[in-house]
Design an enzyme around this catalytic site. Structure first.
Site, PDB file in Angstrom:
ATOM      1  N   ASN A  27       0.848  -1.195   0.000  1.00  0.00           N
ATOM      2  CA  ASN A  27       0.000   0.000   0.000  1.00  0.00           C
ATOM      3  C   ASN A  27       0.881   1.242   0.000  1.00  0.00           C
ATOM      4  OD1 ASN A  27      -1.767   2.156   1.596  1.00  0.00           O
ATOM      5  ND2 ASN A  27      -3.139   0.615   0.752  1.00  0.00           N
ATOM      6  N   GLU A  66       1.427 -14.319   4.362  1.00  0.00           N
ATOM      7  CA  GLU A  66       0.962 -15.264   5.387  1.00  0.00           C
ATOM      8  C   GLU A  66      -0.365 -14.808   5.976  1.00  0.00           C
ATOM      9  OE1 GLU A  66       3.919 -13.919   4.962  1.00  0.00           O
ATOM     10  OE2 GLU A  66       5.427 -14.863   6.214  1.00  0.00           O
TER      11      GLU A  66
HETATM   12  N1  THU Z   1       6.572 -10.033   3.355  1.00  0.00           N
HETATM   13  C1  THU Z   1       5.695 -11.065   3.380  1.00  0.00           C
HETATM   14  O1  THU Z   1       4.682 -11.064   2.670  1.00  0.00           O
HETATM   15  N2  THU Z   1       5.957 -12.108   4.209  1.00  0.00           N
HETATM   16  C2  THU Z   1       7.092 -12.233   4.938  1.00  0.00           C
HETATM   17  O2  THU Z   1       7.277 -13.227   5.603  1.00  0.00           O
HETATM   18  C3  THU Z   1       8.108 -11.188   4.907  1.00  0.00           C
HETATM   19  C4  THU Z   1       7.735  -9.947   4.194  1.00  0.00           C
HETATM   20  C5  THU Z   1       6.323  -8.942   2.397  1.00  0.00           C
HETATM   21  C6  THU Z   1       5.889  -7.631   2.970  1.00  0.00           C
HETATM   22  C7  THU Z   1       6.318  -6.680   1.883  1.00  0.00           C
HETATM   23  O3  THU Z   1       5.307  -6.632   0.886  1.00  0.00           O
HETATM   24  C8  THU Z   1       7.543  -7.323   1.278  1.00  0.00           C
HETATM   25  O4  THU Z   1       7.510  -8.677   1.677  1.00  0.00           O
HETATM   26  C9  THU Z   1       8.852  -6.702   1.707  1.00  0.00           C
HETATM   27  O5  THU Z   1       8.929  -6.611   3.079  1.00  0.00           O
END
Ligand code: THU
Length: 145
Positions: free
Chosen positions: A59, A69
């Site tokens: 966003n 997750e």
């Molecule tokens: N992110 C996840 O979706 N899961 C994780 O376990 C670590 C980080 C995403 C959040 C953000 O969109 C991007 O990875 C970079 O931090």
């Protein structure tokens, strides 16, 4: 044939870790990542063989970003599935295994304190650890009693 055998012998794990990891990687196509350019996919497996998938959705107000997750967790809960989660696979594109962030560990602990966490890295290799190892002495529903 494999499906039929699973039904007959009631195989405990209806899907291999490798297959669940693939489902997590398949979610990269839906990740909305204009800021980090780091797609993450997740897939929750339930004991009855259902799979709830998720991707990260970023966003412009960065803090409102939701991880893959938690997308998967919210999909499961909002479909009425709050228990029986046996594993969650998380797939990133980096050189390191994509372990869940603190907020996601806490959210997982609420519904599945004993879930197996499968963290995959960009080359497809993965490691498996129980959530209790990632969040020892967690605060959960029982803590409020
Ligand atoms: N992110 C996840 O979706 N899961 C994780 O376990 C670590 C980080 C995403 C959040 C953000 O969109 C991007 O990875 C970079 O931090």
């Amino acid at each position: 044939m494999r499906k039929l055998l699973q039904i007959i012998i009631k195989e405990e794990r209806p899907m291999t870790d490798q297959e669940l990891v693939k489902k997590a990687f398949d979610m990269h196509q839906f990740s909305y990542v204009p800021y980090s350019h780091f797609p993450v996919g997740a897939a929750i497996l339930t004991e009855d063989g259902r799979v709830f998938t998720g991707c990260n959705v970023e966003n412009a107000a960065y803090g409102s970003t939701i991880c893959a997750e938690r997308t998967a967790i919210l999909k499961a809960v909002s479909e009425g599935c709050r228990e029986g989660w046996t594993a969650i696979a998380i797939a990133g594109r980096g050189e390191d295994y994509c372990w869940p962030c603190g907020a996601c560990r806490q959210m997982l602990y609420e519904f599945a304190p004993e879930v197996r966490v499968i963290a995959a890295r960009g080359d497809g290799q993965f490691q498996v650890v129980p959530l209790a190892e990632l969040l020892p002495h967690g605060f959960g529903p029982k803590s409020l009693k």
